[in-house]
Design a protein around this motif. Structure first.
Motif, PDB file in Angstrom:
ATOM      1  N   LEU A  46       0.830  -1.209   0.000  1.00 28.22           N
ATOM      2  CA  LEU A  46       0.000   0.000   0.000  1.00 28.22           C
ATOM      3  C   LEU A  46       0.861   1.255   0.000  1.00 28.22           C
ATOM      4  CD1 LEU A  46      -2.698   1.495   0.187  1.00 28.22           C
ATOM      5  CD2 LEU A  46      -2.569   1.236   2.687  1.00 28.22           C
ATOM      6  N   ALA A  47       1.934   1.243   0.778  1.00 31.10           N
ATOM      7  CA  ALA A  47       2.823   2.411   0.816  1.00 31.10           C
ATOM      8  C   ALA A  47       3.451   2.651  -0.547  1.00 31.10           C
ATOM      9  CB  ALA A  47       3.904   2.204   1.875  1.00 31.10           C
ATOM     10  N   ARG A  48       3.863   1.584  -1.223  1.00 28.98           N
ATOM     11  CA  ARG A  48       4.448   1.752  -2.554  1.00 28.98           C
ATOM     12  C   ARG A  48       3.394   2.222  -3.557  1.00 28.98           C
ATOM     13  NH1 ARG A  48       5.837  -0.999  -7.401  1.00 28.98           N
ATOM     14  NH2 ARG A  48       7.790  -0.139  -8.235  1.00 28.98           N
ATOM     15  N   ALA A  49       2.183   1.675  -3.466  1.00 33.11           N
ATOM     16  CA  ALA A  49       1.095   2.119  -4.344  1.00 33.11           C
ATOM     17  C   ALA A  49       0.811   3.598  -4.143  1.00 33.11           C
ATOM     18  CB  ALA A  49      -0.164   1.293  -4.078  1.00 33.11           C
ATOM     19  N   THR A  50       0.810   4.045  -2.898  1.00 31.81           N
ATOM     20  CA  THR A  50       0.579   5.456  -2.589  1.00 31.81           C
ATOM     21  C   THR A  50       1.693   6.319  -3.160  1.00 31.81           C
ATOM     22  OG1 THR A  50      -0.554   4.805  -0.548  1.00 31.81           O
ATOM     23  CG2 THR A  50       0.154   7.099  -0.725  1.00 31.81           C
ATOM     24  N   SER A  51       2.923   5.833  -3.062  1.00 34.05           N
ATOM     25  CA  SER A  51       4.056   6.560  -3.641  1.00 34.05           C
ATOM     26  C   SER A  51       3.906   6.695  -5.150  1.00 34.05           C
ATOM     27  CB  SER A  51       5.360   5.829  -3.307  1.00 34.05           C
ATOM     28  OG  SER A  51       6.458   6.425  -3.981  1.00 34.05           O
ATOM     29  N   ILE A  52       3.447   5.623  -5.799  1.00 32.85           N
ATOM     30  CA  ILE A  52       3.261   5.672  -7.256  1.00 32.85           C
ATOM     31  C   ILE A  52       2.160   6.660  -7.622  1.00 32.85           C
ATOM     32  CG2 ILE A  52       2.470   4.328  -9.254  1.00 32.85           C
ATOM     33  CD1 ILE A  52       3.953   1.917  -8.022  1.00 32.85           C
ATOM     34  N   TYR A  53       1.067   6.678  -6.848  1.00 31.77           N
ATOM     35  CA  TYR A  53       0.000   7.642  -7.123  1.00 31.77           C
ATOM     36  C   TYR A  53       0.505   9.068  -6.947  1.00 31.77           C
ATOM     37  CZ  TYR A  53      -4.485  10.076  -6.907  1.00 31.77           C
ATOM     38  OH  TYR A  53      -5.533  10.943  -7.133  1.00 31.77           O
TER      39      TYR A  53
END
Length: 350
Positions: A46-53
């Motif tokens: 989730l943290a990586r997904a948030t970073s990508i967004y």
């Protein structure tokens, strides 16, 4: 007391607590996401997904598509999606008809979704005209009023073909004039020229109103309006060609996910050999990969079709209603949206 009064009392009892939609501005999820980045399993995903967004939002060349399948809108994420649009954090929407009509447009008319404080026998719910989405209720009589509004909108239009985008724009126009809720995705999309596409539009409450429109017009010997699914694909592909760099924020999967991904292939078939794959992609889903699907393939698998670049993609296997508020709140409070250029892709078809 008569059965009718008993039924009215029981229905009122079951529909006594409305779903309250989460406000991503009211809390700051950045400290949570920052700590999750140092964890493992779904937290780190989730943290990586948030970073990508956040990278999508910070990229001045990137147009962002919100892709919605499932019932998170009814479950409490409706205002979240509206806030993403209001704050210029998305540039287009591809969704199921249910998300747009039965949930957002429905509440835009002033109706509500309700928490199921208890779940009696579903035949009892049927007798009371209550529809159930897991632990959420909808008043079927209000849903029929929504169907009738779709019917009235269809009757007001010239009898010709419309993409779902064009028809949903008319729905937004209706809410802008007659709606009861400011924070409606459909209404805000109309006001901000953000296109919404529903590739399977009639698989929703809209279908009933549109079928009635065609049947009634045919009985009268009059022409009727139609939905043009090919126009949907063509228009969305036109946006992809003009947008260049694109990012996908996907909740669920299925038809909306595949539809937006296929624009890359369609652009190539139309002779745009230099079209970019979707540069950024995040998918939040509970779908499984073991049946060969994962609600229309994992993102890495989509790369084999030439749809999604694998450098900046992240699958998050979690129930979206529990993690999307964290992702969206983090991105809102980091504030990259404040300096983003407004695309207004809807003006492409004005």
């Amino acid at each position: 007391m008569t059965n009718a009064l008993l039924n009215d009392s029981r229905k009122q009892e079951l529909l006594s607590k409305t779903v309250q939609h989460i406000d991503i501005k009211s809390f700051d999820a950045r400290p949570i996401i920052d700590q999750m980045a140092n964890m493992s399993f779904t937290s780190r995903d989730l943290a990586r997904a948030t970073s990508i967004y956040n990278q999508m939002l910070a990229d001045p060349d990137c147009s962002i598509f919100l892709v919605i399948a499932g019932s998170t809108s009814a479950g409490g994420c409706m205002d979240l999606y509206a806030e993403l649009l209001r704050s210029n954090m998305i540039d287009g929407v591809v969704a199921t008809g249910a998300s747009i009509v039965d949930m957002d447009f429905f509440e835009g008319l002033g109706f509500k979704h309700y928490q199921a404080l208890e779940i009696p026998d579903d035949n009892t719910l049927r007798s009371l005209y209550i529809d159930r989405i897991y632990d959420t209720y909808i008043d079927e009589e209000q849903l029929q009023a929504c169907d009738h509004t779709i019917y009235e909108i269809a009757n007001s239009l010239d009898p010709k073909g419309y993409s779902s985008r064009a028809f949903i724009r008319e729905m937004g126009k209706y809410l802008s004039q007659h709606g009861k809720k400011d924070n409606s995705l459909v209404k805000l999309a109309y006001e901000h020229d953000v296109p919404i596409f529903c590739p399977a539009f009639v698989d929703s409450s809209a279908g009933f109103g549109l079928v009635k429109h065609q049947v009634d017009r045919a009985k009268e010997g009059k022409p009727y309006m139609m939905l043009d699914a090919i126009a949907d694909f063509r228009e969305l592909t036109e946006i992809k060609i003009k947008a260049g760099t694109t990012g996908l924020l996907m909740i669920g999967g299925g038809v909306p996910k595949n539809f937006i991904q296929d624009t890359v292939v369609c652009a190539e078939i139309l002779g745009h050999e230099d079209v970019e794959m979707h540069k950024y992609a995040v998918q939040i889903t509970v779908a499984d990969v073991r049946d060969g699907a994962c609600s229309s393939s994992t993102l890495k698998e989509a790369a084999s079709w030439g749809k999604v670049d694998t450098a900046l993609e992240q699958m998050v296997f979690a129930e979206a209603g529990s993690v999307m508020p964290l992702l969206a709140s983090d991105a809102y409070h980091r504030g990259h949206w404040r300096t983003r250029q407004k695309r207004a892709w809807g003006k492409l078809f004005a």
